[in-house]
Design a protein around this motif. Structure first.
Motif, PDB file in Angstrom:
ATOM      1  N   PHE A  16       0.828  -1.189  -0.057  1.00  0.00           N
ATOM      2  CA  PHE A  16      -0.059   0.212   0.128  1.00  0.00           C
ATOM      3  C   PHE A  16       0.755   1.284  -0.049  1.00  0.00           C
ATOM      4  CE2 PHE A  16      -2.413   3.357   2.152  1.00  0.00           C
ATOM      5  CZ  PHE A  16      -3.591   3.439   1.189  1.00  0.00           C
ATOM      6  N   SER A  17       1.796   1.294   0.964  1.00  0.00           N
ATOM      7  CA  SER A  17       2.705   2.387   1.014  1.00  0.00           C
ATOM      8  C   SER A  17       3.405   2.511  -0.537  1.00  0.00           C
ATOM      9  CB  SER A  17       3.850   2.394   2.004  1.00  0.00           C
ATOM     10  OG  SER A  17       4.528   1.471   1.931  1.00  0.00           O
ATOM     11  N   SER A  18       3.934   1.498  -1.044  1.00  0.00           N
ATOM     12  CA  SER A  18       4.643   1.828  -2.381  1.00  0.00           C
ATOM     13  C   SER A  18       3.744   2.304  -3.513  1.00  0.00           C
ATOM     14  CB  SER A  18       5.091   0.198  -2.811  1.00  0.00           C
ATOM     15  OG  SER A  18       6.212  -0.222  -1.942  1.00  0.00           O
ATOM     16  N   LEU A  19       2.348   1.756  -3.318  1.00  0.00           N
ATOM     17  CA  LEU A  19       1.377   2.473  -4.278  1.00  0.00           C
ATOM     18  C   LEU A  19       1.108   3.968  -4.311  1.00  0.00           C
ATOM     19  CD1 LEU A  19      -1.168  -0.654  -4.783  1.00  0.00           C
ATOM     20  CD2 LEU A  19       0.424  -0.105  -6.319  1.00  0.00           C
ATOM     21  N   VAL A  20       0.759   4.374  -3.076  1.00  0.00           N
ATOM     22  CA  VAL A  20       0.875   5.511  -2.477  1.00  0.00           C
ATOM     23  C   VAL A  20       2.042   6.256  -2.964  1.00  0.00           C
ATOM     24  CG1 VAL A  20       0.360   7.125  -0.673  1.00  0.00           C
ATOM     25  CG2 VAL A  20      -0.785   5.059  -0.695  1.00  0.00           C
ATOM     26  N   ARG A  21       3.217   5.838  -2.712  1.00  0.00           N
ATOM     27  CA  ARG A  21       4.437   6.743  -2.950  1.00  0.00           C
ATOM     28  C   ARG A  21       4.413   6.916  -4.613  1.00  0.00           C
ATOM     29  NH1 ARG A  21       8.659   3.443  -1.581  1.00  0.00           N
ATOM     30  NH2 ARG A  21       7.976   3.721   0.807  1.00  0.00           N
ATOM     31  N   TYR A  22       4.206   5.775  -5.385  1.00  0.00           N
ATOM     32  CA  TYR A  22       4.107   5.728  -6.954  1.00  0.00           C
ATOM     33  C   TYR A  22       3.258   6.857  -7.453  1.00  0.00           C
ATOM     34  CZ  TYR A  22       3.341   4.616 -11.771  1.00  0.00           C
ATOM     35  OH  TYR A  22       3.218   4.407 -13.067  1.00  0.00           O
ATOM     36  N   PHE A  23       1.949   6.895  -7.060  1.00  0.00           N
ATOM     37  CA  PHE A  23       0.893   7.983  -7.389  1.00  0.00           C
ATOM     38  C   PHE A  23       1.220   9.243  -6.862  1.00  0.00           C
ATOM     39  CE2 PHE A  23      -1.862   3.685  -7.573  1.00  0.00           C
ATOM     40  CZ  PHE A  23      -1.869   3.919  -9.134  1.00  0.00           C
ATOM     41  N   LEU A  24       1.882   9.441  -5.808  1.00  0.00           N
ATOM     42  CA  LEU A  24       2.175  10.817  -5.571  1.00  0.00           C
ATOM     43  C   LEU A  24       3.281  11.261  -6.195  1.00  0.00           C
ATOM     44  CD1 LEU A  24       1.729  10.796  -1.543  1.00  0.00           C
ATOM     45  CD2 LEU A  24       0.233  11.974  -3.051  1.00  0.00           C
ATOM     46  N   ASN A  25       4.162  10.558  -6.313  1.00  0.00           N
ATOM     47  CA  ASN A  25       5.458  11.004  -7.152  1.00  0.00           C
ATOM     48  C   ASN A  25       4.886  11.395  -8.621  1.00  0.00           C
ATOM     49  OD1 ASN A  25       7.443  10.576  -5.342  1.00  0.00           O
ATOM     50  ND2 ASN A  25       7.811   8.624  -6.018  1.00  0.00           N
ATOM     51  N   SER A  26       3.841  10.688  -9.274  1.00  0.00           N
ATOM     52  CA  SER A  26       3.397  10.848 -10.653  1.00  0.00           C
ATOM     53  C   SER A  26       2.600  12.047 -10.638  1.00  0.00           C
ATOM     54  CB  SER A  26       2.972   9.553 -11.187  1.00  0.00           C
ATOM     55  OG  SER A  26       1.527   9.456 -10.408  1.00  0.00           O
ATOM     56  N   LYS A  27       1.825  12.257  -9.814  1.00  0.00           N
ATOM     57  CA  LYS A  27       1.212  13.576  -9.534  1.00  0.00           C
ATOM     58  C   LYS A  27       1.897  14.494  -9.425  1.00  0.00           C
ATOM     59  CE  LYS A  27      -3.247  11.744  -9.936  1.00  0.00           C
ATOM     60  NZ  LYS A  27      -3.919  12.141 -11.198  1.00  0.00           N
ATOM     61  N   LEU A  28       2.874  14.627  -8.317  1.00  0.00           N
ATOM     62  CA  LEU A  28       3.836  15.918  -8.107  1.00  0.00           C
ATOM     63  C   LEU A  28       4.804  16.140  -9.490  1.00  0.00           C
ATOM     64  CD1 LEU A  28       5.150  14.867  -4.486  1.00  0.00           C
ATOM     65  CD2 LEU A  28       3.791  16.765  -5.200  1.00  0.00           C
ATOM     66  N   LYS A  29       5.110  15.153  -9.988  1.00  0.00           N
ATOM     67  CA  LYS A  29       5.847  15.348 -11.436  1.00  0.00           C
ATOM     68  C   LYS A  29       5.080  15.911 -12.410  1.00  0.00           C
ATOM     69  CE  LYS A  29       8.597  13.134 -14.649  1.00  0.00           C
ATOM     70  NZ  LYS A  29      10.032  13.183 -14.632  1.00  0.00           N
ATOM     71  N   LYS A  30       3.470  15.552 -12.546  1.00  0.00           N
ATOM     72  CA  LYS A  30       2.817  16.283 -13.595  1.00  0.00           C
ATOM     73  C   LYS A  30       2.644  17.682 -13.085  1.00  0.00           C
ATOM     74  CE  LYS A  30       0.060  12.528 -15.073  1.00  0.00           C
ATOM     75  NZ  LYS A  30      -1.346  11.985 -15.343  1.00  0.00           N
ATOM     76  N   PHE A  31       2.377  18.201 -11.786  1.00  0.00           N
ATOM     77  CA  PHE A  31       2.314  19.227 -11.111  1.00  0.00           C
ATOM     78  C   PHE A  31       3.540  20.150 -11.335  1.00  0.00           C
ATOM     79  CE2 PHE A  31       2.682  22.203  -7.533  1.00  0.00           C
ATOM     80  CZ  PHE A  31       1.397  23.007  -8.010  1.00  0.00           C
TER      81      PHE A  31
END
Length: 84
Positions: A16-31
């Motif tokens: 769960f923490s790995s998935l959250v970290r992956y999605f947050l990184n992708s959202k932050l990169k887009k931002f």
């Protein structure tokens, strides 16, 4: 039995923490990309000359010699003005 449950919850938490970290990184990169794009657009609008005026902010160094070498003024060419 209890050991299996503990290992299961630890693995589930890690996944769960790995998935959250992956999605947050992708959202932050887009931002971050959107912010950089907005900054480039703003800089382009800021540097755009208005009303046909051209602003030159570059002043060449006097120490550097360009393609003209040591030419100080050039040759004088005599001419006649012809009026119609």
């Amino acid at each position: 039995m209890i050991l299996k449950i503990i290992i299961f919850f630890i693995a589930l938490g890690w996944i769960f923490s790995s998935l959250v970290r992956y999605f947050l990184n992708s959202k932050l990169k887009k931002f971050a990309d959107q912010v950089q794009q907005a900054q480039r657009e703003e800089a382009r609008k800021k540097n755009k000359p208005r009303d046909g005026n051209v602003n030159v902010d570059f002043v060449p160094d006097k120490g550097k010699k360009g393609s003209s070498g040591n030419i100080s003024g050039g040759d004088y060419i005599d001419y006649e003005e012809i009026k119609d």
